[in-house]
Scaffold this motif. Sequence first.
Motif, short mmCIF file in Angstrom:
data_model
loop_
_atom_site.label_atom_id
_atom_site.label_comp_id
_atom_site.label_asym_id
_atom_site.label_seq_id
_atom_site.Cartn_x
_atom_site.Cartn_y
_atom_site.Cartn_z
N GLY A 318 0.54 -1.09 0.29
CA GLY A 318 -0.12 -0.19 -0.03
C GLY A 318 0.83 1.68 0.17
N LEU A 319 2.25 1.01 1.18
CA LEU A 319 2.92 2.85 1.10
C LEU A 319 3.45 2.80 -0.74
CD1 LEU A 319 4.09 4.83 2.97
CD2 LEU A 319 6.54 2.91 3.12
N TYR A 320 4.28 1.70 -1.13
CA TYR A 320 4.58 1.63 -2.64
C TYR A 320 3.41 1.99 -3.17
CZ TYR A 320 6.93 -0.06 -6.74
OH TYR A 320 7.37 0.31 -7.90
N ARG A 321 2.52 2.07 -3.74
CA ARG A 321 1.49 2.19 -4.17
C ARG A 321 1.44 3.99 -4.02
NH1 ARG A 321 -4.05 -0.52 -5.73
NH2 ARG A 321 -3.64 0.84 -7.37
N VAL A 322 1.59 4.07 -2.20
CA VAL A 322 0.84 5.93 -2.62
C VAL A 322 2.22 6.43 -2.85
CG1 VAL A 322 0.72 7.67 -0.57
CG2 VAL A 322 -0.53 5.46 -0.39
N MET A 323 3.73 6.33 -2.39
CA MET A 323 4.38 6.26 -3.19
C MET A 323 5.11 7.26 -4.36
SD MET A 323 7.19 5.15 -0.02
CE MET A 323 8.74 6.27 -0.70
N PHE A 324 4.52 5.76 -4.69
CA PHE A 324 5.58 5.58 -6.55
C PHE A 324 4.65 5.71 -7.75
CE2 PHE A 324 8.65 3.75 -4.00
CZ PHE A 324 8.93 4.54 -4.13
N GLU A 325 2.91 5.35 -7.22
CA GLU A 325 2.11 4.94 -8.34
C GLU A 325 0.68 6.04 -7.93
OE1 GLU A 325 0.68 0.96 -8.15
OE2 GLU A 325 2.50 0.25 -8.60
N GLY A 326 0.95 7.12 -7.29
CA GLY A 326 -0.46 8.05 -7.02
C GLY A 326 -1.67 7.76 -6.49
N VAL A 327 -1.52 6.63 -5.60
CA VAL A 327 -2.63 6.44 -4.56
C VAL A 327 -2.87 7.18 -3.91
CG1 VAL A 327 -4.35 4.81 -3.41
CG2 VAL A 327 -2.56 3.84 -5.56
#
Length: 368
Positions: A318-327
Amino acid sequence: MAVEPASQVSTDDIHVPPVAVLGGGSFGTALASIASSGGARVRQWMRDATLVDHVNTHRINHRYLPEFRIHPDVVASSDLAWVLDQAQLVLIAIPSGGFRQVVRQAAPHFSDDAILVSTTKGIETDSFLLMSQILEQETGSAHIGVLSGPNLAAEIAQGHLSASVIASDDEQTRSRVQAALSCDHFRVYASNDRYGVEMGGALKNIYAIAVGMAAALGMGENTRSMLMTRALAEMSRFAVAQGASPMTFLGLAGVGDLIVTCSSNLSRNYRVGYAMGEGRTLEGAIDALGQVAEGVNTVSLIVKRASEENIYMPLATGLYRVMFEGVAPRDMATALMRSEQSSDVEFTLPREDTRRAQQQTAARDIPS
Ligand SMILES: NC(=O)C1=CN([C@@H]2O[C@H](COP(=O)(O)OP(=O)(O)OC[C@H]3O[C@@H](n4cnc5c(N)ncnc54)[C@H](O)[C@@H]3O)[C@@H](O)[C@H]2O)C=CC1
Ligand SMILES: O=C(CO)COP(=O)(O)O
């Protein structure tokens, strides 16, 4: 605030093996003074000659640890061969991105049987190797260890009572490091789970970013506690799948380091997360920090490896998606709250058992 040396032992009085510290950042600087307070001859290598002059003249590392008065006997130098000459203990505090290159440069100058200790909490990008594994590859030494624990450099510098873990399967490495670094305000505990201790240090940075972000979004204390405890479950799940002992995560290098890094604004990883929670981009948060936050790189490596090996890591993913995918962080928080209801402690109730019971309940509840 300056710290007085913990004990004023003259190098003339007793023989304490010479120590070399590689790295001119905040942690290397704090460790060099601790080693020096035990009476060792301490030389600290840093690549920046201007910083060397400043440190030797003013006894301050103004770039990385400006409030701290460096022990009078620490000598800084950018001459690697001179720093390593006769050193029996080498402490390496170089960020993971430059670690192998520095070890490669240093290796020809290591004394025979020198004890080599990594203090770096990161993973090499291309190889997925931990720093002690790089040391092993590059030197073949039998005396390799890892120092890791709840050790914010700025707090050590202020003389706050702190403890760390020396992890090695070599007894001599453990006892030498305990002798060299223990003082009035620093204790060193021993472990033989080098992999678990080192993985704990690398993994906790990921969750410090997540908790920093949640703090900026105004989370409550229940939320912080939930995040940190589930982070511990996730960290140990991953590390155990790679060969670590689950027990290590009960110690200073597991839950201990997770607590401090997820609670303090002194943690660079926490600050990156906080800045993103306030609305900065990842690049903006890194620029504002101006120092290394290892978790930014580690999260990508861990999420990739977890996906390849089918290891359940919802927080890191989830953190990855916030940091790198703009979620958006709030959307991710909602998605996580609605995701699988799992086991609390998987080492007593396996996740699979919980999942199977839920499936059976769901099947029973379907009207025929
Ligand atoms: N600062 C802390 O509170 C703690 C840091 N650590 C770990 O220690 C490692 C080093 O961190 P800090 O000292 O905090 O970093 P820092 O950001 O304060 O300083 C990094 C230092 O490494 C040098 N450096 C970077 N790349 C280099 C290269 N290729 N060759 C030569 N020198 C290079 C920089 O010039 C600088 O002197 C990190 O992996 C960190 O996770 C571990 C425990 C506590
Ligand atoms: O590892 C640390 C404390 O134990 C330092 O954490 P940061 O790298 O986030 O500052």
